[in-house]
Design an enzyme around this catalytic site. Structure first.
Site, PDB file in Angstrom:
ATOM      1  N   ARG A   1      34.568 -72.989  50.048  1.00 35.67           N
ATOM      2  CA  ARG A   1      34.902 -73.446  48.906  1.00 35.67           C
ATOM      3  C   ARG A   1      34.524 -74.787  48.205  1.00 35.67           C
ATOM      4  NH1 ARG A   1      36.966 -75.214  44.097  1.00 35.67           N
ATOM      5  NH2 ARG A   1      36.731 -73.978  41.901  1.00 35.67           N
ATOM      6  N   VAL A   2      32.922 -74.768  47.174  1.00 33.07           N
ATOM      7  CA  VAL A   2      32.962 -76.443  46.484  1.00 33.07           C
ATOM      8  C   VAL A   2      33.726 -76.151  45.252  1.00 33.07           C
ATOM      9  CG1 VAL A   2      32.329 -78.442  46.792  1.00 33.07           C
ATOM     10  CG2 VAL A   2      32.035 -77.083  48.584  1.00 33.07           C
ATOM     11  N   GLY A   3      34.450 -76.410  44.701  1.00 32.62           N
ATOM     12  CA  GLY A   3      34.549 -76.832  43.465  1.00 32.62           C
ATOM     13  C   GLY A   3      33.464 -77.804  42.378  1.00 32.62           C
ATOM     14  N   ASP A   4      34.103 -77.618  41.486  1.00 32.43           N
ATOM     15  CA  ASP A   4      33.209 -78.695  40.055  1.00 32.43           C
ATOM     16  C   ASP A   4      32.922 -80.532  40.786  1.00 32.43           C
ATOM     17  OD1 ASP A   4      36.304 -77.939  38.791  1.00 32.43           O
ATOM     18  OD2 ASP A   4      35.280 -79.166  37.775  1.00 32.43           O
TER      19      ASP A   4
ATOM     20  N   GLY B   1      36.933 -74.285  38.467  1.00 28.77           N
ATOM     21  CA  GLY B   1      35.990 -74.828  38.637  1.00 28.77           C
ATOM     22  C   GLY B   1      34.633 -74.246  38.555  1.00 28.77           C
TER      23      GLY B   1
ATOM     24  N   THR C   1      38.278 -81.102  35.064  1.00 28.70           N
ATOM     25  CA  THR C   1      39.560 -80.377  35.276  1.00 28.70           C
ATOM     26  C   THR C   1      40.132 -78.948  35.017  1.00 28.70           C
ATOM     27  OG1 THR C   1      42.052 -80.357  36.539  1.00 28.70           O
ATOM     28  CG2 THR C   1      41.852 -81.191  33.676  1.00 28.70           C
ATOM     29  N   GLY C   2      40.229 -77.578  36.327  1.00 24.95           N
ATOM     30  CA  GLY C   2      40.251 -76.516  36.065  1.00 24.95           C
ATOM     31  C   GLY C   2      39.245 -75.733  36.835  1.00 24.95           C
TER      32      GLY C   2
ATOM     33  N   THR D   1      44.398 -81.370  40.632  1.00 25.72           N
ATOM     34  CA  THR D   1      42.811 -82.504  40.252  1.00 25.72           C
ATOM     35  C   THR D   1      43.626 -83.843  39.970  1.00 25.72           C
ATOM     36  OG1 THR D   1      41.989 -80.285  40.815  1.00 25.72           O
ATOM     37  CG2 THR D   1      40.634 -82.673  40.188  1.00 25.72           C
TER      38      THR D   1
HETATM   39  N1  ASP Z   1      38.192 -77.938  39.107  1.00 23.41           N
HETATM   40  C1  ASP Z   1      38.680 -78.447  40.360  1.00 23.41           C
HETATM   41  C2  ASP Z   1      38.399 -77.063  41.380  1.00 23.41           C
HETATM   42  O1  ASP Z   1      37.840 -75.983  41.056  1.00 23.41           O
HETATM   43  C3  ASP Z   1      40.416 -77.649  40.745  1.00 23.41           C
HETATM   44  C4  ASP Z   1      41.267 -77.995  39.220  1.00 23.41           C
HETATM   45  O2  ASP Z   1      41.084 -79.075  38.447  1.00 23.41           O
HETATM   46  O3  ASP Z   1      42.423 -78.110  38.899  1.00 23.41           O
HETATM   47  O4  ASP Z   1      38.518 -77.829  42.473  1.00 23.41           O
END
Ligand code: ASP
Length: 317
Positions: free
Chosen positions: A213-216, A239, A236-237, A185
């Protein structure tokens, strides 16, 4: 305007995960660093001449979206259905206005559409077909198919993940799925010469995510937040955990209500996601230009520049 005399700053990330020197050839490393430097330069030019933090963060994120090395725009990861679904958000710390998009499939630069949702619609978060119709109405080109987003590396990561799943789970020895296969990300946070903060994040999400699916990243307060009273944050991480720990807003709230300095607030908020089981990192900048780039993985693509014009780009711990 006293350009060059006032404090400003820009921090960017290109994702956190298992990023080790041994996994990255010198050539790959140079490519990543060059991409991060280009993004910093794009934002820095805007801030230096007195432009807004909103414009600077959008510009920096666009550069990373266009770079196939990062999981946003071109180079986005694949869903379990073999499609690309992109999410992005941007927030203005001065007005607390925000724009976000999720599940885009045919928009080259999701961050531009997020900005448009903020500037040209009464809404904050738009998704899927509706968001793309809104894009079309506002003259944003719609890609005819998803070929633009394709990279062999991300496709292979999906196949690896599917094979691992079939063989009894991700992480099995035979199929080592590195975080790098899943993450990447991008994000930017900035303080401009007028004292305004902004945050922007863009992502393809996580490899093998279920369609829909929706992330953070597009969740205001989850993965993206900015408030002139406190700071601007892009995460980032994993989500799901960042949403549940409301990491971006938590960072701001710890400053506002507990009087914590930026670094402590950012680390504490990140820990809350960690306690739930999620790893990752974030970038933050406060109203005084202080910066923080904590992460609890072994690497995070990251960089920053301040009003003195010194560019710093780092990858490993
Ligand atoms: N945070 C992002 C998500 O969950 C993925 C990422 O940061 O690698 O969509």
């Amino acid at each position: 305007m006293q350009t060059g005399q006032k404090k400003f700053g820009l921090v960017i990330h290109g994702g956190a995960g298992t990023i080790e020197r041994s996994n990255l050839t010198p050539e790959r490393e140079r490519e990543y660093r060059a991409g991060l430097e280009r993004a910093l330069a794009a934002g820095y030019e805007i801030l230096k001449r007195g432009g807004s933090s909103l414009d600077a963060t959008e510009a920096a994120v666009r550069v990373l979206e266009d770079d196939p090395h990062f999981n946003a725009g071109k180079g986005a990861v694949f869903t379990n259905a073999g499609t690309n679904e992109l999410d992005a958000a941007i927030m203005d710390g001065k007005t607390l206005k925000a724009g976000a998009v999720a599940n885009l499939r045919h928009i080259q630069n999701p961050i531009g559409l997020a900005r448009m949702v903020m500037d040209k619609s009464p809404h904050v978060l738009m998704t899927g077909d509706g968001a793309e119709t809104f894009a079309k109405e506002n003259g944003v080109p719609i890609l005819p198919d998803q070929k633009y987003f394709f990279t062999q590396e991300r496709w292979d990561a999906l196949q690896k993940m599917k094979a691992a799943e079939k063989n009894g789970g991700v992480g099995e020895k035979k199929f080592i799925i590195s975080d790098q296969d899943r993450h990447g990300t991008v994000g930017a946070v900035a303080l401009d010469q007028n004292g305004n903060l902004a945050a922007a994040t863009s992502t393809g999400g996580t490899t093998n995510k279920k369609a829909g699916r929706v992330g953070d990243s597009p969740i205001i307060g989850g993965g993206t937040y900015a408030n002139n009273q406190t700071c601007a944050i892009s995460c980032t991480g994993d989500g799901e955990y960042f949403i549940r720990a409301v990491v971006a807003h938590e960072t701001s709230a710890l400053m506002e209500h507990r009087g914590m300095p930026l670094r402590d607030a950012a680390e504490t908020a990140l820990d809350r996601a960690k306690q739930l089981g999620g790893s990752g990192g974030l970038i933050a900048i406060d109203k005084n230009g202080e910066m923080a780039l904590p992460f609890n993985t072994n690497g995070m693509y990251r960089g920053y520049v301040d009003s003195r014009g010194k560019f710093v780009v780092e990858i490993y711990r």
